[in-house]
Design a protein around this motif. Structure first.
Motif, PDB file in Angstrom:
ATOM      1  N   UNK A  50       0.836  -1.213   0.000  1.00 18.97           N
ATOM      2  CA  UNK A  50       0.000   0.000   0.000  1.00 18.97           C
ATOM      3  C   UNK A  50       0.864   1.252   0.000  1.00 18.97           C
ATOM      4  N   UNK A  51       1.843   1.333   0.938  1.00 19.21           N
ATOM      5  CA  UNK A  51       2.635   2.567   1.020  1.00 19.21           C
ATOM      6  C   UNK A  51       3.507   2.762  -0.222  1.00 19.21           C
ATOM      7  N   UNK A  52       3.963   1.655  -0.808  1.00 24.16           N
ATOM      8  CA  UNK A  52       4.817   1.843  -1.989  1.00 24.16           C
ATOM      9  C   UNK A  52       3.991   2.316  -3.198  1.00 24.16           C
ATOM     10  N   UNK A  53       2.667   2.182  -3.119  1.00 24.96           N
ATOM     11  CA  UNK A  53       1.813   2.663  -4.213  1.00 24.96           C
ATOM     12  C   UNK A  53       1.130   3.988  -3.875  1.00 24.96           C
ATOM     13  N   UNK A  54       1.527   4.605  -2.742  1.00 26.54           N
ATOM     14  CA  UNK A  54       0.841   5.833  -2.303  1.00 26.54           C
ATOM     15  C   UNK A  54       1.838   6.974  -2.112  1.00 26.54           C
ATOM     16  N   UNK A 100      11.267   0.222   3.598  1.00 26.96           N
ATOM     17  CA  UNK A 100      11.506   1.017   2.378  1.00 26.96           C
ATOM     18  C   UNK A 100      10.413   2.042   2.092  1.00 26.96           C
ATOM     19  N   UNK A 101       9.970   2.727   3.106  1.00 25.17           N
ATOM     20  CA  UNK A 101       8.955   3.762   2.898  1.00 25.17           C
ATOM     21  C   UNK A 101       9.707   5.090   2.794  1.00 25.17           C
ATOM     22  N   UNK A 102       9.882   5.633   1.571  1.00 26.39           N
ATOM     23  CA  UNK A 102      10.756   6.806   1.384  1.00 26.39           C
ATOM     24  C   UNK A 102      10.444   7.949   2.358  1.00 26.39           C
ATOM     25  N   UNK A 103      11.514   8.527   2.919  1.00 23.25           N
ATOM     26  CA  UNK A 103      11.313   9.521   3.986  1.00 23.25           C
ATOM     27  C   UNK A 103      10.773  10.862   3.492  1.00 23.25           C
ATOM     28  N   UNK A 104      10.694  11.044   2.168  1.00 25.57           N
ATOM     29  CA  UNK A 104      10.095  12.300   1.710  1.00 25.57           C
ATOM     30  C   UNK A 104       8.564  12.187   1.658  1.00 25.57           C
TER      31      UNK A 104
END
Ligand SMILES: NC(=O)C1=CN([C@@H]2O[C@H](COP(=O)(O)OP(=O)(O)OC[C@H]3O[C@@H](n4cnc5c(N)ncnc54)[C@H](OP(=O)(O)O)[C@@H]3O)[C@@H](O)[C@H]2O)C=CC1
Ligand SMILES: O=C(O)[C@@H]1CCC=N1
Length: 268
Positions: A58-62, A83-87
């Motif tokens: 979910x987070x990688x697609x949001x 791996x949830x990008x910090x930006x």
């Protein structure tokens, strides 16, 4: 810009309903994950949004994640987000969950804490919003999201979130309890249940509308109460009982206890 909700519970549904009906997001820009397949199936069929079995996917697609799980499971949910990008910004609606804990687990990123309430389901929510320094540039978007389901108020301190939680987050339950007790009193005194319920709910709506109008015209709830209370009349008789039984002190105790519980949840 896709928005991703982790947790498909009551509050996530209320927010999504508002976002779609106010066209803040299209259905295909809204993602949701949950541990319950049934819940995901329901959200998919009711709102035509994208569902994800795994929070990581979910987070990688949001572009923006909304943490909408109970505070007790929020820690383990965040720990498992790899791996949830910090930006990418996070909006958290979890009661008591402090920004410091979110950035500790998810990295130093834009975080916006929001305390909404269930009247959002009817478009009449009240939400307190607070952003960390990095999150400030996302405040207009957060305001837009929560204005779609009611009114959003930006707070100047994160500490105020515990008071907002106790006042407006939990607040609907206090009014519902008062309504329940008024309905019970009406029934006990001889009305049938439907009439007692209809009269109570319409009176609650009327009082709230009048208070809202008064708020714009500088008329306080106290002023409005005095207008109902004829000297020597029925309201005065009722209010004396409430005062003698310390309603004010009881409300203070209840709201303080809710604030304290919000502080306790911050430490979980
Ligand atoms: N309800 C309210 O009035 C308000 C609630 N809040 C806050 O909003 C948040 C959500 O509350 P609410 O919507 O009422 O709660 P719900 O329990 O209705 O929703 C949470 C959802 O998350 C699911 N869930 C549990 N674990 C996971 C996981 N590991 N990954 C993905 N999903 C999971 C739950 O499934 P399951 O049920 O199967 O565990 C449930 O469907 C809470 O943090 C609460 O503090 C804020 C303001 C008001
Ligand atoms: O009772 C709770 O903990 C949540 C937060 C505010 C309303 N419901």
């Amino acid at each position: 810009m896709a928005i991703g909700f982790i947790g498909a519970g009551n509050m996530a549904e209320a927010i999504i309903k508002g976002l779609i009906s106010n066209k803040v997001y299209n259905c295909d820009e809204i993602n949701i994950s949950d541990i319950s397949d049934n819940r995901l199936e329901y959200m998919q069929s009711a709102y035509s949004i994208n569902t994800f079995k795994y929070n990581n996917l979910l987070v990688s697609s949001s572009d923006l994640a909304v943490l909408a799980v109970k505070p007790q499971v929020a820690g383990e949910v965040m720990e498992a987000l790899d791996d949830f990008p910090v930006d990418k910004p996070v909006i958290s609606i979890a009661a008591g969950l402090r920004i410091e804990k979110i950035t500790k687990l998810l990295g130093d990123r834009p975080v916006i804490r929001v305390m909404p309430n269930t009247p959002a389901l009817a478009g009449w929510g009240a939400a307190g919003i607070f952003a960390n320094k990095k999150g400030e540039k996302h405040l207009p978007l957060a305001k837009k999201i929560f204005s779609a389901i009611g009114e959003a108020f930006v707070l100047s301190s994160e500490d105020d979130m515990n008071i907002v939680t106790a006042l407006s987050g939990s607040g609907p339950a206090y009014f519902f309890l008062l309504m329940e007790e008024m309905i019970n009193a009406g029934i006990e005194l001889g009305l049938d249940e439907k009439l007692a319920s209809d009269l109570t709910i319409q009176t609650a709506i009327g009082a709230a509308m009048l208070a809202r109008q008064g708020n714009n015209d500088s008329e306080t709830p106290e002023d409005l109460r005095k207008k109902v209370t004829s000297p020597g009349g029925t309201t005065e008789a009722a209010l004396k009982e409430l005062e003698n039984n310390q309603l004010g002190a009881l409300v203070m105790l209840a709201v303080s206890r809710a604030k304290q519980r919000s502080e306790e949840l911050s430490k979980v």
